[in-house]
Design a protein around this motif. Structure first.
Motif, PDB file in Angstrom:
ATOM      1  N   MET A   1      44.019 -21.211   6.487  1.00 23.66           N
ATOM      2  CA  MET A   1      45.478 -20.620   6.588  1.00 23.66           C
ATOM      3  C   MET A   1      45.886 -20.601   5.313  1.00 23.66           C
ATOM      4  N   LEU A   2      46.490 -19.591   4.488  1.00 21.90           N
ATOM      5  CA  LEU A   2      46.975 -19.355   3.293  1.00 21.90           C
ATOM      6  C   LEU A   2      48.552 -19.872   3.198  1.00 21.90           C
ATOM      7  N   PRO A   3      48.887 -20.496   2.172  1.00 22.38           N
ATOM      8  CA  PRO A   3      50.260 -20.967   2.100  1.00 22.38           C
ATOM      9  C   PRO A   3      51.320 -20.114   2.270  1.00 22.38           C
ATOM     10  N   VAL A   4      52.540 -20.487   3.066  1.00 19.70           N
ATOM     11  CA  VAL A   4      53.476 -19.642   3.352  1.00 19.70           C
ATOM     12  C   VAL A   4      55.025 -20.609   2.867  1.00 19.70           C
ATOM     13  N   LEU A   5      55.705 -19.932   2.142  1.00 14.31           N
ATOM     14  CA  LEU A   5      56.749 -20.661   1.879  1.00 14.31           C
ATOM     15  C   LEU A   5      57.725 -20.714   3.092  1.00 14.31           C
ATOM     16  N   ARG A   6      58.496 -22.017   3.199  1.00 18.05           N
ATOM     17  CA  ARG A   6      59.144 -22.275   4.395  1.00 18.05           C
ATOM     18  C   ARG A   6      60.409 -22.940   3.962  1.00 18.05           C
ATOM     19  N   ARG A   7      61.447 -22.985   4.788  1.00 17.46           N
ATOM     20  CA  ARG A   7      62.438 -23.881   4.277  1.00 17.46           C
ATOM     21  C   ARG A   7      62.333 -25.213   4.951  1.00 17.46           C
ATOM     22  N   ALA A   8      62.584 -26.252   4.470  1.00 18.61           N
ATOM     23  CA  ALA A   8      62.502 -27.559   5.025  1.00 18.61           C
ATOM     24  C   ALA A   8      63.968 -28.267   4.850  1.00 18.61           C
ATOM     25  N   ASP A   9      64.389 -28.981   6.084  1.00 14.91           N
ATOM     26  CA  ASP A   9      65.728 -29.371   5.978  1.00 14.91           C
ATOM     27  C   ASP A   9      65.439 -30.874   5.235  1.00 14.91           C
ATOM     28  N   GLY A  10      66.704 -31.425   5.114  1.00 16.12           N
ATOM     29  CA  GLY A  10      66.833 -32.708   4.343  1.00 16.12           C
ATOM     30  C   GLY A  10      66.043 -34.007   4.713  1.00 16.12           C
ATOM     31  N   GLU A  11      65.809 -33.978   6.022  1.00 17.96           N
ATOM     32  CA  GLU A  11      64.898 -34.654   6.723  1.00 17.96           C
ATOM     33  C   GLU A  11      63.448 -34.778   6.751  1.00 17.96           C
ATOM     34  N   SER A  12      62.792 -33.343   6.349  1.00 17.54           N
ATOM     35  CA  SER A  12      61.656 -33.094   6.625  1.00 17.54           C
ATOM     36  C   SER A  12      60.830 -33.806   5.496  1.00 17.54           C
ATOM     37  N   GLU A  13      59.525 -34.252   5.884  1.00 21.02           N
ATOM     38  CA  GLU A  13      58.620 -35.020   4.644  1.00 21.02           C
ATOM     39  C   GLU A  13      57.919 -33.898   4.225  1.00 21.02           C
ATOM     40  N   GLY A  14      57.660 -32.733   4.675  1.00 25.85           N
ATOM     41  CA  GLY A  14      56.806 -31.740   4.103  1.00 25.85           C
ATOM     42  C   GLY A  14      57.555 -30.306   3.840  1.00 25.85           C
ATOM     43  N   GLY A  15      56.874 -29.347   3.477  1.00 29.23           N
ATOM     44  CA  GLY A  15      57.450 -28.143   3.376  1.00 29.23           C
ATOM     45  C   GLY A  15      58.042 -27.552   1.834  1.00 29.23           C
ATOM     46  N   ARG A  16      57.995 -28.430   0.849  1.00 23.73           N
ATOM     47  CA  ARG A  16      58.664 -28.030  -0.103  1.00 23.73           C
ATOM     48  C   ARG A  16      57.670 -27.914  -1.413  1.00 23.73           C
ATOM     49  N   GLY A  17      56.276 -28.123  -1.356  1.00 24.16           N
ATOM     50  CA  GLY A  17      55.553 -28.130  -2.295  1.00 24.16           C
ATOM     51  C   GLY A  17      55.342 -26.494  -2.901  1.00 24.16           C
ATOM     52  N   LEU A  18      55.335 -25.535  -2.158  1.00 24.69           N
ATOM     53  CA  LEU A  18      55.347 -24.241  -2.471  1.00 24.69           C
ATOM     54  C   LEU A  18      56.762 -23.818  -3.307  1.00 24.69           C
ATOM     55  N   LEU A  19      57.527 -23.970  -2.565  1.00 24.56           N
ATOM     56  CA  LEU A  19      58.793 -23.846  -3.096  1.00 24.56           C
ATOM     57  C   LEU A  19      59.076 -24.307  -4.637  1.00 24.56           C
ATOM     58  N   LEU A  20      58.554 -25.485  -4.973  1.00 21.41           N
ATOM     59  CA  LEU A  20      58.692 -26.323  -6.113  1.00 21.41           C
ATOM     60  C   LEU A  20      57.729 -25.342  -7.140  1.00 21.41           C
ATOM     61  N   VAL A  21      56.473 -25.263  -6.677  1.00 24.77           N
ATOM     62  CA  VAL A  21      55.404 -24.317  -7.522  1.00 24.77           C
ATOM     63  C   VAL A  21      56.079 -23.032  -7.872  1.00 24.77           C
ATOM     64  N   GLN A  22      56.669 -22.403  -6.732  1.00 24.03           N
ATOM     65  CA  GLN A  22      57.248 -21.070  -7.058  1.00 24.03           C
ATOM     66  C   GLN A  22      58.363 -20.966  -7.953  1.00 24.03           C
ATOM     67  N   ARG A  23      59.272 -22.279  -8.045  1.00 21.85           N
ATOM     68  CA  ARG A  23      60.203 -22.415  -9.150  1.00 21.85           C
ATOM     69  C   ARG A  23      59.646 -22.602 -10.620  1.00 21.85           C
ATOM     70  N   LEU A  24      58.648 -23.235 -10.637  1.00 20.91           N
ATOM     71  CA  LEU A  24      57.958 -23.518 -12.005  1.00 20.91           C
ATOM     72  C   LEU A  24      56.980 -22.486 -12.619  1.00 20.91           C
ATOM     73  N   ALA A  25      56.604 -21.730 -11.654  1.00 19.42           N
ATOM     74  CA  ALA A  25      55.558 -20.743 -12.337  1.00 19.42           C
ATOM     75  C   ALA A  25      56.162 -19.409 -12.261  1.00 19.42           C
ATOM     76  N   GLU A  26      55.506 -18.792 -13.463  1.00 17.42           N
ATOM     77  CA  GLU A  26      55.732 -17.488 -13.467  1.00 17.42           C
ATOM     78  C   GLU A  26      55.181 -16.549 -12.410  1.00 17.42           C
ATOM     79  N   ARG A  27      53.933 -16.809 -12.157  1.00 18.24           N
ATOM     80  CA  ARG A  27      53.230 -15.919 -11.109  1.00 18.24           C
ATOM     81  C   ARG A  27      52.491 -17.016 -10.351  1.00 18.24           C
ATOM     82  N   LEU A  28      52.187 -16.700  -8.802  1.00 11.16           N
ATOM     83  CA  LEU A  28      51.550 -17.710  -8.016  1.00 11.16           C
ATOM     84  C   LEU A  28      50.919 -16.816  -7.056  1.00 11.16           C
ATOM     85  N   GLY A  29      49.899 -16.989  -6.441  1.00  6.83           N
ATOM     86  CA  GLY A  29      49.114 -16.295  -5.267  1.00  6.83           C
ATOM     87  C   GLY A  29      48.132 -17.468  -4.697  1.00  6.83           C
TER      88      GLY A  29
END
Length: 85
Positions: A1-29
């Protein structure tokens, strides 16, 4: 399964990794590969870090890290990133 950007609420323990990478990277895929997937990111070099002070206090060897400070800092970073998203 390929990664999918998703919104995590404040209590979620997961779902933020791709958001962080997207904000720090010029390009990703990602793409499927034999035996799994490949996720890649391109990041430009950041600013030159400041030199360390010679007399900077260091914690004693074996001192425990302060996870409360780390968790608070990361929570602030994620709130800021999610506000931009």
């Amino acid at each position: 399964m390929l990664p999918v950007l998703r919104r995590a609420d404040g209590e979620s323990e997961g779902g933020r990794g791709l958001l962080l990478v997207q904000r720090l990277a010029e390009r990703l895929g990602s793409y499927r590969a034999a035996g799994g997937k490949v996720v890649w990111a391109v990041r430009s070099p950041g600013p030159t870090p400041l030199p360390r002070r010679r007399n900077a206090a260091r914690p004693p060897a074996g001192a425990a890290a302060r996870p409360d400070v780390t968790a608070t800092f990361l929570r602030r970073v994620l709130v800021g990133l999610e506000a931009e998203w």
